[in-house]
Design a protein around this motif. Sequence first.
Motif, PDB file in Angstrom:
ATOM      1  N   LEU A  32      76.091  10.689  40.389  1.00 31.65           N
ATOM      2  CA  LEU A  32      76.356  11.936  41.107  1.00 31.65           C
ATOM      3  C   LEU A  32      75.739  13.061  40.288  1.00 31.65           C
ATOM      4  O   LEU A  32      76.095  13.258  39.126  1.00 31.65           O
ATOM      5  CB  LEU A  32      77.852  12.159  41.289  1.00 31.65           C
ATOM      6  CG  LEU A  32      78.249  13.443  42.050  1.00 31.65           C
ATOM      7  CD1 LEU A  32      77.759  13.383  43.492  1.00 31.65           C
ATOM      8  CD2 LEU A  32      79.759  13.634  42.000  1.00 31.65           C
ATOM      9  N   ALA A  33      74.803  13.795  40.909  1.00 28.69           N
ATOM     10  CA  ALA A  33      74.066  14.835  40.193  1.00 28.69           C
ATOM     11  C   ALA A  33      74.407  16.200  40.755  1.00 28.69           C
ATOM     12  O   ALA A  33      74.508  16.382  41.970  1.00 28.69           O
ATOM     13  CB  ALA A  33      72.569  14.588  40.292  1.00 28.69           C
ATOM     14  N   ALA A  34      74.587  17.158  39.851  1.00 27.93           N
ATOM     15  CA  ALA A  34      74.718  18.565  40.223  1.00 27.93           C
ATOM     16  C   ALA A  34      73.435  19.250  39.805  1.00 27.93           C
ATOM     17  O   ALA A  34      73.135  19.357  38.613  1.00 27.93           O
ATOM     18  CB  ALA A  34      75.917  19.193  39.533  1.00 27.93           C
ATOM     19  N   SER A  35      72.642  19.667  40.781  1.00 30.82           N
ATOM     20  CA  SER A  35      71.352  20.292  40.498  1.00 30.82           C
ATOM     21  C   SER A  35      71.395  21.753  40.913  1.00 30.82           C
ATOM     22  O   SER A  35      72.030  22.123  41.907  1.00 30.82           O
ATOM     23  CB  SER A  35      70.226  19.562  41.243  1.00 30.82           C
ATOM     24  OG  SER A  35      70.448  19.581  42.642  1.00 30.82           O
ATOM     25  N   LYS A  36      70.702  22.583  40.144  1.00 37.43           N
ATOM     26  CA  LYS A  36      70.664  24.010  40.444  1.00 37.43           C
ATOM     27  C   LYS A  36      69.225  24.485  40.444  1.00 37.43           C
ATOM     28  O   LYS A  36      68.510  24.384  39.449  1.00 37.43           O
ATOM     29  CB  LYS A  36      71.477  24.805  39.418  1.00 37.43           C
ATOM     30  CG  LYS A  36      71.517  26.297  39.751  1.00 37.43           C
ATOM     31  CD  LYS A  36      72.388  27.066  38.779  1.00 37.43           C
ATOM     32  CE  LYS A  36      72.445  28.547  39.150  1.00 37.43           C
ATOM     33  NZ  LYS A  36      73.277  29.326  38.230  1.00 37.43           N
ATOM     34  N   TRP A  37      68.795  24.976  41.583  1.00 38.80           N
ATOM     35  CA  TRP A  37      67.510  25.668  41.702  1.00 38.80           C
ATOM     36  C   TRP A  37      67.792  27.140  41.984  1.00 38.80           C
ATOM     37  O   TRP A  37      67.624  27.985  41.138  1.00 38.80           O
ATOM     38  CB  TRP A  37      66.663  25.024  42.796  1.00 38.80           C
ATOM     39  CG  TRP A  37      65.284  25.598  42.835  1.00 38.80           C
ATOM     40  CD1 TRP A  37      64.323  25.491  41.867  1.00 38.80           C
ATOM     41  CD2 TRP A  37      64.722  26.392  43.874  1.00 38.80           C
ATOM     42  NE1 TRP A  37      63.190  26.160  42.232  1.00 38.80           N
ATOM     43  CE2 TRP A  37      63.395  26.731  43.489  1.00 38.80           C
ATOM     44  CE3 TRP A  37      65.186  26.846  45.098  1.00 38.80           C
ATOM     45  CZ2 TRP A  37      62.551  27.493  44.269  1.00 38.80           C
ATOM     46  CZ3 TRP A  37      64.338  27.604  45.892  1.00 38.80           C
ATOM     47  CH2 TRP A  37      63.042  27.923  45.477  1.00 38.80           C
ATOM     48  N   VAL A  38      68.287  27.437  43.164  1.00 39.56           N
ATOM     49  CA  VAL A  38      68.865  28.751  43.451  1.00 39.56           C
ATOM     50  C   VAL A  38      70.370  28.602  43.579  1.00 39.56           C
ATOM     51  O   VAL A  38      71.153  29.302  42.931  1.00 39.56           O
ATOM     52  CB  VAL A  38      68.264  29.354  44.736  1.00 39.56           C
ATOM     53  CG1 VAL A  38      68.958  30.673  45.063  1.00 39.56           C
ATOM     54  CG2 VAL A  38      66.766  29.564  44.572  1.00 39.56           C
ATOM     55  N   ASN A  39      70.787  27.645  44.396  1.00 42.31           N
ATOM     56  CA  ASN A  39      72.197  27.311  44.543  1.00 42.31           C
ATOM     57  C   ASN A  39      72.458  25.959  43.911  1.00 42.31           C
ATOM     58  O   ASN A  39      71.546  25.149  43.716  1.00 42.31           O
ATOM     59  CB  ASN A  39      72.578  27.287  46.030  1.00 42.31           C
ATOM     60  CG  ASN A  39      72.359  28.638  46.700  1.00 42.31           C
ATOM     61  OD1 ASN A  39      72.712  29.673  46.141  1.00 42.31           O
ATOM     62  ND2 ASN A  39      71.760  28.619  47.892  1.00 42.31           N
ATOM     63  N   THR A  40      73.719  25.704  43.597  1.00 39.48           N
ATOM     64  CA  THR A  40      74.104  24.421  43.020  1.00 39.48           C
ATOM     65  C   THR A  40      74.403  23.436  44.138  1.00 39.48           C
ATOM     66  O   THR A  40      75.165  23.736  45.063  1.00 39.48           O
ATOM     67  CB  THR A  40      75.334  24.577  42.116  1.00 39.48           C
ATOM     68  OG1 THR A  40      75.019  25.510  41.071  1.00 39.48           O
ATOM     69  CG2 THR A  40      75.725  23.253  41.506  1.00 39.48           C
ATOM     70  N   GLU A  41      73.782  22.248  44.051  1.00 37.46           N
ATOM     71  CA  GLU A  41      73.955  21.218  45.059  1.00 37.46           C
ATOM     72  C   GLU A  41      74.463  19.942  44.392  1.00 37.46           C
ATOM     73  O   GLU A  41      74.044  19.589  43.287  1.00 37.46           O
ATOM     74  CB  GLU A  41      72.629  20.925  45.770  1.00 37.46           C
ATOM     75  CG  GLU A  41      71.985  22.129  46.438  1.00 37.46           C
ATOM     76  CD  GLU A  41      72.709  22.533  47.709  1.00 37.46           C
ATOM     77  OE1 GLU A  41      73.568  21.758  48.179  1.00 37.46           O
ATOM     78  OE2 GLU A  41      72.402  23.623  48.241  1.00 37.46           O
ATOM     79  N   LEU A  42      75.378  19.231  45.082  1.00 35.33           N
ATOM     80  CA  LEU A  42      75.839  17.924  44.637  1.00 35.33           C
ATOM     81  C   LEU A  42      75.097  16.856  45.432  1.00 35.33           C
ATOM     82  O   LEU A  42      75.083  16.896  46.667  1.00 35.33           O
ATOM     83  CB  LEU A  42      77.341  17.772  44.828  1.00 35.33           C
ATOM     84  CG  LEU A  42      78.237  18.570  43.882  1.00 35.33           C
ATOM     85  CD1 LEU A  42      79.709  18.369  44.236  1.00 35.33           C
ATOM     86  CD2 LEU A  42      77.994  18.149  42.431  1.00 35.33           C
ATOM     87  N   SER A  43      74.490  15.907  44.715  1.00 36.41           N
ATOM     88  CA  SER A  43      73.683  14.879  45.375  1.00 36.41           C
ATOM     89  C   SER A  43      74.054  13.511  44.839  1.00 36.41           C
ATOM     90  O   SER A  43      73.842  13.240  43.645  1.00 36.41           O
ATOM     91  CB  SER A  43      72.188  15.128  45.137  1.00 36.41           C
ATOM     92  OG  SER A  43      71.801  16.404  45.583  1.00 36.41           O
ATOM     93  N   PRO A  44      74.613  12.625  45.660  1.00 36.00           N
ATOM     94  CA  PRO A  44      74.820  11.246  45.223  1.00 36.00           C
ATOM     95  C   PRO A  44      73.488  10.510  45.174  1.00 36.00           C
ATOM     96  O   PRO A  44      72.532  10.873  45.866  1.00 36.00           O
ATOM     97  CB  PRO A  44      75.742  10.670  46.311  1.00 36.00           C
ATOM     98  CG  PRO A  44      75.451  11.498  47.520  1.00 36.00           C
ATOM     99  CD  PRO A  44      75.093  12.865  47.028  1.00 36.00           C
ATOM    100  N   GLY A  45      73.423   9.483  44.352  1.00 34.90           N
ATOM    101  CA  GLY A  45      72.179   8.741  44.242  1.00 34.90           C
ATOM    102  C   GLY A  45      72.386   7.360  43.669  1.00 34.90           C
ATOM    103  O   GLY A  45      73.488   6.991  43.237  1.00 34.90           O
ATOM    104  N   ILE A  46      71.333   6.593  43.696  1.00 35.10           N
ATOM    105  CA  ILE A  46      71.314   5.263  43.086  1.00 35.10           C
ATOM    106  C   ILE A  46      70.130   5.221  42.133  1.00 35.10           C
ATOM    107  O   ILE A  46      69.121   5.905  42.335  1.00 35.10           O
ATOM    108  CB  ILE A  46      71.212   4.142  44.128  1.00 35.10           C
ATOM    109  CG1 ILE A  46      69.969   4.333  45.004  1.00 35.10           C
ATOM    110  CG2 ILE A  46      72.473   4.084  44.975  1.00 35.10           C
ATOM    111  CD1 ILE A  46      69.735   3.185  45.985  1.00 35.10           C
ATOM    112  N   GLY A  47      70.248   4.417  41.072  1.00 32.89           N
ATOM    113  CA  GLY A  47      69.183   4.345  40.082  1.00 32.89           C
ATOM    114  C   GLY A  47      69.003   2.935  39.565  1.00 32.89           C
ATOM    115  O   GLY A  47      69.919   2.102  39.624  1.00 32.89           O
TER     116      GLY A  47
END
Length: 758
Positions: free
Chosen positions: A332-347
């Motif tokens: 689960l990633a919290a990324s910030k470019w302009v706004n903060t977004e939560l993105s689930p993922g697989i790796g």
Amino acid sequence: MLYSVCLLAMLGQGRELMAQTEATGDSLVRQRKYENAFDYLLQKPLKNETFSNKKLGDHLFLMGGVGLNWLNVDGASPSPQASLMMGDWLTPVHGVRVGAKAGWMHYGAGKNKYIGAELDYLLNLTALQQAGYSLQRPFELSALLGIEAVYARKSGVSRWGSGVHTGLLGTLRLSNLTSVFLEPRVTFYSNGVTPLGEPSWRNYKLAGSVNVGLSYRLLSGDARGKDKYSQQSGDDNMFLSVGVGTGAVVRRPLRTTFENLGLTGNVAIGKEVNAYSAFRGKLRLGYYPVSESPKLKEASVQVDYLFNLTNLMGGYHDGRKFWLNGVAGVELAASKWVNTELSPGIGAGVQMNFRIGRQSSFYVEPRVALYGGDFEPVRNSFRKFDLLSTLEAGFTFYRREKTDGRVGNGLFENKSFWDNLFVQGALGLSSAATSEVFRHPSDYAEPMVYVGIGKWLSACSGLRLAAEVRKYKSYPADNRKNLASAGIDYLFNFTNFMGGYDPERRFELIGVAGARLGAKSEQRHLYPGVNVGVQGLYHLNAMAGIFVEPSLQAYSSDLVDAGIHVGGMGFLGNVAVGINLRMRGYDVRQNRALYKKDADARHRFVYAALGPSVQIRNLHQFYFDARAGYGQWYDAFAAWRVGVNWTNRKHFSRWSADLDWLLDLSTLAYGYDNDRIVSVHAFSGVGLGYLDERQRTSFSPDLHVGGQLRVRLSPKLDLFAEPCLTGRFITVKTAGKHVAPHFSTQFGISYNLTQIGH
């Protein structure tokens, strides 16, 4: 008559020939005195050996590789491809394998992307010629023949194609388990492999390719490792990892991905369930300079499953130097470019591990993670998904067999205040934390000097006082400024925590966290900050070691006004390389008794020295220093001294009376020995000075700290070299009150006076 004579001669010769081939004694082997030409004219049949008790999959092998392909059409150029194969040797000579591959073929405008599957027959030419199977054979050559099916797509047009290929497979042995391979091949494809290509009138297209990669083979029987995997308690086989690396969000075209490489850092904790399986939780921080502004920042939490492919293929072996893990997990990633977004993922990825100690290893881990399109909202890697690729490297520390660790920790002793003391000095580079420092290091990286003194309170915990002086500039075109910081750090010895205390251990990994006060020239303010880092320490002997310490310090953006800012804080990245001197096992009473019983022990001494000095703010201002004084050893390891120091330069002179305290670090490390030839000392002190510069006089006190390398020439005479860092307080009103840092190196002699009463 003549006929009878000839007949008798022929019979006699025949009996002689028969006699030559009769068995001798009880031997069943015919003895003959002539060569049989048929032994050389008739070919012997090749042996078709088999594995004893062969079972399906017991000679399994895995192959993964990358390479280039080239399609024989107009406008084609070499293009990348990758493959993953699995097979089984049915006999020492004959084998089969299946696999998948992907890549693209470049011709005309755009890429002809494809994925495919194949089935191959392998003929081991080396085993056929040398008649046998051997794990120790350094090189093997095999021929291959196979078929494949390919799904190709170009510019939105898709087609199925098929192919027949043949080639050679050369494998070079690295160990019983692993080998590297090179595989050139020629393939005849149907027209479907090029959806937009011109059909060939022969209905096939010729392609060539070459792959290189790594092969793993399954060991069986006595060749497999048979060590017993130990799991004595719940926290046995836990591990802790720390690492750094680089990464980027995959972009199209692919070459733009490498233009946006950023930094990553991670820490993970996990546990091995058995010899084959492990789970870990991992925290990763990343900063990626995507083409658009602002930059992309992310923090992710991962839960991964690790599968030990080496133990699967070769059996468990406790002393293995290298092993390969497959890694797969969710995050689960919290990324910030302009706004903060939560993105689930697989790796998924692979982890290559190299053992560096009994309970530590170095790892390299390439990994790819797939997220929803909100991870980086500007441009997606493909369709509505983002693909993050990372390459990280670091250290892993294992906690094996708790009972052994508990015994190990019991060996640690603190016999006195001086026991387990250490001093450090280092040079390094420092910069405001920004990705530009990796692209243009000469524009941002500035020199720094670090000194520290500390003490280990237990096998795992310690404290140190630290100070850094560095050059700093906000941007490449700005003027350089002096930035100084000092504070206290807590040290945690990961190596001792995971593996127990071992006084003979060469390498240690130490975590660092502490508080700082920072100040910058031209600003009369102190700014609080924090310091975190990790130190890799390698002991050369019982006293000396070398260390590398990357660290990150955070201060108010008023002090660090460049680079990354988060929550009003600016960051300084530092890398220091230096010397660590440790004093371990010093017993005050025992060494004091030896010192008092020694009739030739050192007591009173006089000294004189001279050498150059330089003002750190202006490296072009050199001075000449001279010093003389008197001192006395009051214990086996400690002394005081008083002296007069004179500094001279054109239009500048300074006199000071100094009082110093000296520590014999060699005695603290190895014990008292009056016959020691080479010794290392440390000192600190204060000075009361009188400054005369261009007919302006002022009071000029100072604080100084330094080291001394002393060589014993005779029981009475020593030579020494003494580097020293001095902070001189300037009180001239016209110059403004400030601290002027100076660095000096003096060379001198010390003469030991005869003790009164001897």
